[in-house]
Enzyme design. Sequence first.
Site: not given
Length: 407
Positions: A238, A240, A269, A292
């Site tokens: 969680a 990068r 993303e 994310h």
Amino acid sequence: MDPTTSFPKDKIKILLLENIHIAAIKQFEEQGFQVESISSSLPEDKIIEKIKDVHVLGLRSKTKVTEKILSEAKRLLAIGCFCIGTDQVDLIEAEKRGVPVFNSPFCNSRSVAELIICEIITLSRKLGDRSTEMHNKIWRKESANCHEIRGKTLGIIGYGHIGSQLSVLAEAMGMSVLYYDIARRLPLGNSKMCPDMKTLLENSNFVTLHVPDTKETVGLIGEEEINTMKKGSYLLNASRGKVVQIPHLANALRSGHLAGAAVDVYPEEPSANCKDWECELQKCPNTILTPHIGGSTEEAQEAIGLEVSDLIVQFINSGASAGSVNFPEIALPVSPSTHRILNIHNNKPGVLRDINNILSEFNVSAQVLSTRKQIGYIIADVDSEASKEIKKKISSLPNSIKTRVLY
């Protein structure tokens, strides 16, 4: 005291991208600023179109603020990163141009730590797979390869604000905690520091990553590191998206070397919500994929919105730069019956002498200066009659970057 600014507040334009929390919008609007809020990030060319007359740019993690954007942002006073990280902004270029960057390094730590605890339990009990089966009308009650987390070892790579808070929560759940960090950090509770990452990988049932996006962390977890992990262990990321080499993680999940994984960040993303996102990890067994959302709780986003907007308001209203990641941090109490001058300049020998030579000709009631790497920042309160003349003289200095009469 709320002195009248030399530039009317209702002329100050704030551009907020990526659905910044309403708390920040309200705080800016209460100051009288113009606020434009956009729910998604924008590509470079669109930002350049909008930023020419923008004084404050607010963003989260997806928007990239490049040298090209900053070169077009002639009126930009500050940038607010409404998140932990600031690697999406060219900090060196912003510093060169006298633009402070503010962020919120702590406000979403709890939300991320709670998500990891949730995922550890979910992976250990295979809840994701069981839930998917039930939605597909399959009833499968079994205990094979499902475990309690009590007595298991959690390895934390990156023992900063999130990692250290996570260690406390994990211990409260009965887990043992190992951690590794390139900086020597004191342990909380009974957690133990590992001398190297290899030792942590070899001895952990769960490995979770909480590192920044740097040249050193790109591809940090690849084939060798995954093979070093215990067979049947779990990997959680969680931090990068580029920290984990996704193809090697997918291979380890499909081969059964890893019993599961939880991934919240990805190398690429989308800039906004979409319905055609693809990733190699899709269809991998016992794998949790989330978009994310580590810090995406109402509590975290409200706290971040309030903190970052407050730092920016303080900078605009008084020149205080506390909380900036690329700027000297100074503040000066408001002095009645004076005008405040702010100057940002190149940090070179002789600059302070030149500025003080100018200020010495006038009545200066208060002054504060600090330097950081490439730039220096000075706040001075002077007699109101002299402020325009002082600004003109200081602005003409060859190493002056920005000079502003605040009020």
